[in-house]
Scaffold this motif. Structure first.
Motif, PDB file in Angstrom:
ATOM      1  N   ALA A 249      58.534  -6.825  22.183  1.00 13.13           N
ATOM      2  CA  ALA A 249      59.877  -7.232  21.770  1.00 13.13           C
ATOM      3  C   ALA A 249      59.998  -7.392  20.261  1.00 13.13           C
ATOM      4  CB  ALA A 249      60.240  -8.546  22.463  1.00 13.13           C
ATOM      5  N   SER A 250      58.864  -7.539  19.586  1.00 14.81           N
ATOM      6  CA  SER A 250      58.943  -7.721  18.134  1.00 14.81           C
ATOM      7  C   SER A 250      59.048  -6.386  17.394  1.00 14.81           C
ATOM      8  CB  SER A 250      57.700  -8.468  17.624  1.00 14.81           C
ATOM      9  OG  SER A 250      56.566  -7.643  17.752  1.00 14.81           O
ATOM     10  N   GLN A 251      58.861  -5.293  18.124  1.00 12.82           N
ATOM     11  CA  GLN A 251      58.914  -3.978  17.489  1.00 12.82           C
ATOM     12  C   GLN A 251      60.351  -3.633  17.103  1.00 12.82           C
ATOM     13  OE1 GLN A 251      56.356  -1.475  16.952  1.00 12.82           O
ATOM     14  NE2 GLN A 251      58.026  -0.563  15.803  1.00 12.82           N
ATOM     15  N   ILE A 252      60.538  -3.245  15.875  1.00 12.60           N
ATOM     16  CA  ILE A 252      61.851  -2.764  15.433  1.00 12.60           C
ATOM     17  C   ILE A 252      61.738  -1.253  15.318  1.00 12.60           C
ATOM     18  CG2 ILE A 252      63.527  -2.800  13.550  1.00 12.60           C
ATOM     19  CD1 ILE A 252      62.676  -5.703  13.055  1.00 12.60           C
ATOM     20  N   TRP A 253      62.586  -0.558  16.087  1.00 15.31           N
ATOM     21  CA  TRP A 253      62.443   0.897  16.224  1.00 15.31           C
ATOM     22  C   TRP A 253      63.218   1.663  15.168  1.00 15.31           C
ATOM     23  CZ3 TRP A 253      58.543   2.503  18.953  1.00 15.31           C
ATOM     24  CH2 TRP A 253      58.069   1.726  20.008  1.00 15.31           C
ATOM     25  N   TRP A 254      63.935   0.939  14.353  1.00 15.20           N
ATOM     26  CA  TRP A 254      64.608   1.634  13.254  1.00 15.20           C
ATOM     27  C   TRP A 254      63.971   1.138  11.952  1.00 15.20           C
ATOM     28  CZ3 TRP A 254      66.375  -2.313  16.080  1.00 15.20           C
ATOM     29  CH2 TRP A 254      66.911  -3.424  15.432  1.00 15.20           C
ATOM     30  N   CYS A 255      64.474   1.609  10.796  1.00 26.54           N
ATOM     31  CA  CYS A 255      63.850   1.255   9.506  1.00 26.54           C
ATOM     32  C   CYS A 255      62.361   1.624   9.488  1.00 26.54           C
ATOM     33  CB  CYS A 255      64.022  -0.228   9.199  1.00 26.54           C
ATOM     34  SG  CYS A 255      65.739  -0.751   9.043  1.00 26.54           S
ATOM     35  N   LEU A 256      62.024   2.765  10.047  1.00 28.88           N
ATOM     36  CA  LEU A 256      60.608   3.137  10.151  1.00 28.88           C
ATOM     37  C   LEU A 256      60.005   3.432   8.778  1.00 28.88           C
ATOM     38  CD1 LEU A 256      60.886   5.415  13.319  1.00 28.88           C
ATOM     39  CD2 LEU A 256      60.060   3.051  13.210  1.00 28.88           C
ATOM     40  N   GLY A 257      60.780   4.078   7.924  1.00 32.34           N
ATOM     41  CA  GLY A 257      60.262   4.421   6.598  1.00 32.34           C
ATOM     42  C   GLY A 257      60.017   3.202   5.726  1.00 32.34           C
ATOM     43  N   SER A 258      60.944   2.271   5.747  1.00 32.26           N
ATOM     44  CA  SER A 258      60.768   1.072   4.917  1.00 32.26           C
ATOM     45  C   SER A 258      59.667   0.175   5.474  1.00 32.26           C
ATOM     46  CB  SER A 258      62.079   0.288   4.799  1.00 32.26           C
ATOM     47  OG  SER A 258      62.598  -0.009   6.074  1.00 32.26           O
ATOM     48  N   GLN A 259      59.528   0.145   6.801  1.00 30.58           N
ATOM     49  CA  GLN A 259      58.430  -0.639   7.379  1.00 30.58           C
ATOM     50  C   GLN A 259      57.090  -0.067   6.924  1.00 30.58           C
ATOM     51  OE1 GLN A 259      58.675  -2.204  11.466  1.00 30.58           O
ATOM     52  NE2 GLN A 259      60.544  -1.003  11.707  1.00 30.58           N
ATOM     53  N   TYR A 260      57.001   1.266   6.918  1.00 35.77           N
ATOM     54  CA  TYR A 260      55.746   1.903   6.508  1.00 35.77           C
ATOM     55  C   TYR A 260      55.491   1.686   5.011  1.00 35.77           C
ATOM     56  CZ  TYR A 260      52.033   5.269   5.886  1.00 35.77           C
ATOM     57  OH  TYR A 260      50.828   5.838   5.572  1.00 35.77           O
ATOM     58  N   TRP A 261      56.508   1.980   4.194  1.00 36.87           N
ATOM     59  CA  TRP A 261      56.326   1.876   2.738  1.00 36.87           C
ATOM     60  C   TRP A 261      55.947   0.447   2.320  1.00 36.87           C
ATOM     61  CZ3 TRP A 261      58.647  -0.961  -1.187  1.00 36.87           C
ATOM     62  CH2 TRP A 261      58.297  -0.582  -2.497  1.00 36.87           C
ATOM     63  N   SER A 262      56.588  -0.529   2.944  1.00 34.17           N
ATOM     64  CA  SER A 262      56.369  -1.917   2.524  1.00 34.17           C
ATOM     65  C   SER A 262      54.940  -2.382   2.788  1.00 34.17           C
ATOM     66  CB  SER A 262      57.364  -2.847   3.231  1.00 34.17           C
ATOM     67  OG  SER A 262      58.685  -2.496   2.854  1.00 34.17           O
ATOM     68  N   LYS A 263      54.262  -1.708   3.715  1.00 34.62           N
ATOM     69  CA  LYS A 263      52.858  -2.044   3.991  1.00 34.62           C
ATOM     70  C   LYS A 263      51.894  -1.014   3.417  1.00 34.62           C
ATOM     71  CE  LYS A 263      53.668  -4.939   7.964  1.00 34.62           C
ATOM     72  NZ  LYS A 263      53.808  -5.055   9.406  1.00 34.62           N
ATOM     73  N   ASN A 264      52.427   0.080   2.886  1.00 31.29           N
ATOM     74  CA  ASN A 264      51.597   1.157   2.319  1.00 31.29           C
ATOM     75  C   ASN A 264      52.271   1.660   1.044  1.00 31.29           C
ATOM     76  OD1 ASN A 264      49.660   1.837   4.798  1.00 31.29           O
ATOM     77  ND2 ASN A 264      51.738   1.556   5.591  1.00 31.29           N
ATOM     78  N   LEU A 265      52.259   0.833   0.022  1.00 32.09           N
ATOM     79  CA  LEU A 265      52.974   1.185  -1.209  1.00 32.09           C
ATOM     80  C   LEU A 265      52.479   2.522  -1.750  1.00 32.09           C
ATOM     81  CD1 LEU A 265      52.913  -2.341  -2.858  1.00 32.09           C
ATOM     82  CD2 LEU A 265      54.784  -1.289  -1.561  1.00 32.09           C
ATOM     83  N   HIS A 266      53.378   3.270  -2.366  1.00 33.59           N
ATOM     84  CA  HIS A 266      53.024   4.622  -2.826  1.00 33.59           C
ATOM     85  C   HIS A 266      52.043   4.597  -3.986  1.00 33.59           C
ATOM     86  CE1 HIS A 266      56.263   3.373  -5.475  1.00 33.59           C
ATOM     87  NE2 HIS A 266      55.917   4.309  -6.322  1.00 33.59           N
ATOM     88  N   GLN A 267      51.947   3.441  -4.670  1.00 36.58           N
ATOM     89  CA  GLN A 267      50.941   3.257  -5.716  1.00 36.58           C
ATOM     90  C   GLN A 267      50.335   1.879  -5.501  1.00 36.58           C
ATOM     91  OE1 GLN A 267      53.289   3.332  -9.265  1.00 36.58           O
ATOM     92  NE2 GLN A 267      53.187   5.565  -9.489  1.00 36.58           N
ATOM     93  N   ALA A 268      49.009   1.802  -5.586  1.00 35.88           N
ATOM     94  CA  ALA A 268      48.356   0.498  -5.416  1.00 35.88           C
ATOM     95  C   ALA A 268      48.892  -0.473  -6.463  1.00 35.88           C
ATOM     96  CB  ALA A 268      46.851   0.656  -5.571  1.00 35.88           C
ATOM     97  N   GLY A 269      49.245  -1.667  -6.028  1.00 39.26           N
ATOM     98  CA  GLY A 269      49.708  -2.688  -6.959  1.00 39.26           C
ATOM     99  C   GLY A 269      51.128  -2.508  -7.455  1.00 39.26           C
TER     100      GLY A 269
END
Ligand SMILES: [Zn+2]
Length: 331
Positions: free
Chosen positions: A194-214
Motif C-alpha cells: 500500500a505504500s507503493q506510489i505507482w506514479w512519479c516513477l522518474g522523480s522517485q528514482y532520481w531522488s534516490k539515485n542523483l545523476h551526480q554524486a553529492g
C-alpha cells in the motif's frame, strides 16, 4: 497529521502522507520592489514546443513516440548549450509491465555555484481514464497540458537565458522526469504494497539515485499543467511545508506582474507530484506550480482525450513563464 486533504497530482488512489499542519493563509512579507530586466517570454515559442511534442504522439513509455520525443529533448537542450545526462532505468508498473524510462537532465552555466532546478514530466498518460465512454477510457492522451506545457515553458526559459548576456549568475539544471503519469486507473484498486506510489516513477528514482554524486541545488521549481485555459495556481501544502520562502517569492512575483488572479495566495491541498520525492528523499526544496483548486479539482480535461492543443491558452503560458523568469532574475 489530521484529516489531510490528499490529492494525487497525476492520479488516483488515496494514500497518507504526513506533512505537518500548516494551514494558515500564506502571506508574503512586504519586500521592496526589485527591478529586473528579464528577456521577453515568447508564448508563441512555448506553444510551438507543445505542438512539437504533441505531434510525436502520446509519449507513453515503451513506445516509439516516447523514444523519439526523448531524443528530440536531448538535442534541444544541447542546442541551447546544456550538458545532458540521460539517466536510464527500468521501473515496475502497476500492470506488472517493466517500463524503460529516462530522466533527462540538462545542466546550463556550469561555472555558477548557485544552482536552481527547473523540472517537469515529459511522459504522458497511457489511458484517458476520466472519460465516460469505455472505449475512450483505454486510449492514451495527447497531454498537451499534462506534460507538454511544463516542458515547453522550461525550454523557452532556457532558450532565452542561454542567449542573454545579462542573465544572472545562476546555474540552471533542467530535469525532465519520466514515468510521472503511469498510475493505475481511477476505478482500479491495486493490491500489494500500500505504500507503493505507482506514479512519479522518474522523480522517485532520481531522488534516490542523483545523476551526480553529492549533487544539490538551492531550490527547484516544478511545472505541471501550466498551460490550460482558466488555470488557477493555488499554493499546495507540500510546497508550503518544504519551501515556504520559495512559494512566497514566486507568488509575490506573480502578483507584482499583475497575475494575482491566476496565482491566488491561498492554499490548495497536499498534492503528490514529483516535488514530494525531491523534497523528501533528495532534501532539495522544490515547489510545484500546478493547476488545481479545492473548489474545482484538476482542469476538466485532466486525464481525458480533450487534453489536446485546444486546451492550451498562450496567456497562461506567458504568465507562468514571466513569473518564473522574474524569480530567476532576482537571484
Ligand atoms: Zn497526469
Amino acid at each position: 497529521m489530521k484529516n489531510s486533504q490528499i490529492i494525487i497530482a497525476a492520479c488516483l488512489s488515496m494514500l497518507i502522507f504526513s506533512c505537518g499542519e500548516n494551514k494558515e493563509k500564506t502571506q508574503a512579507p512586504p519586500v521592496a520592489e526589485v527591478v529586473v530586466n528579464t528577456p521577453k517570454f515568447e508564448a508563441d515559442s512555448a506553444y510551438a514546443f507543445i505542438a512539437k511534442q504533441v505531434a510525436f504522439g502520446p509519449r507513453v513509455p515503451n513506445t516509439a513516440p516516447h523514444r523519439a520525443t526523448g531524443e528530440w529533448l536531448v538535442d534541444k537542450l544541447e542546442s541551447y548549450g546544456a550538458t545532458v545526462i540521460e539517466q536510464k532505468f527500468a521501473a515496475d508498473a502497476y500492470t506488472g509491465e517493466t517500463l524503460q524510462l529516462t530522466n533527462i537532465i540538462g545542466s546550463f552555466f556550469p561555472q555558477a555555484k548557485k544552482r536552481i532546478i527547473l523540472a517537469a514530466h515529459w511522459d504522458t498518460r497511457h489511458i484517458a481514464d476520466k472519460e465516460e465512454d469505455p472505449t475512450k477510457k483505454k486510449q492514451p492522451i495527447d497531454g498537451a497540458n499534462d506534460g507538454a506545457s511544463g516542458v515547453a515553458v522550461i525550454l523557452e526559459i532556457v532558450r532565452l537565458m542561454a542567449a542573454d548576456p545579462n542573465r544572472p549568475d545562476i546555474g540552471i539544471d533542467v530535469i525532465f522526469f519520466d514515468g510521472e503519469d503511469y498510475g493505475a486507473p481511477e476505478d482500479e484498486i491495486v493490491t500489494g504494497d500500500a505504500s507503493q506510489i505507482w506514479w512519479c516513477l522518474g522523480s522517485q528514482y532520481w531522488s534516490k539515485n542523483l545523476h551526480q554524486a553529492g549533487y544539490s541545488a538551492y531550490y527547484g521549481i516544478l511545472l505541471d499543467m501550466v498551460g490550460g485555459k482558466d488555470a488557477r495556481f493555488y499554493q499546495d501544502e507540500i510546497s508550503v511545508y518544504f519551501a515556504r520562502n520559495i512559494v512566497n517569492k514566486v507568488w509575490k512575483n506573480a502578483a507584482s506582474l499583475g497575475y494575482g488572479y491566476t496565482f491566488p495566495m491561498e492554499r490548495s491541498a497536499e498534492i503528490i507530484d514529483d516535488h514530494v520525492f525531491v523534497n523528501r528523499d533528495a532534501g532539495i526544496p522544490m515547489i510545484d506550480i500546478i493547476d488545481f483548486s479545492l473548489q474545482d479539482g484538476f482542469p476538466d480535461h485532466h486525464h481525458k482525450l480533450s487534453d489536446n492543443l485546444e486546451a492550451i491558452d498562450k496567456t497562461v503560458l506567458r504568465q507562468v513563464g514571466e513569473t518564473v523568469l522574474r524569480t530567476l532574475y532576482q537571484e
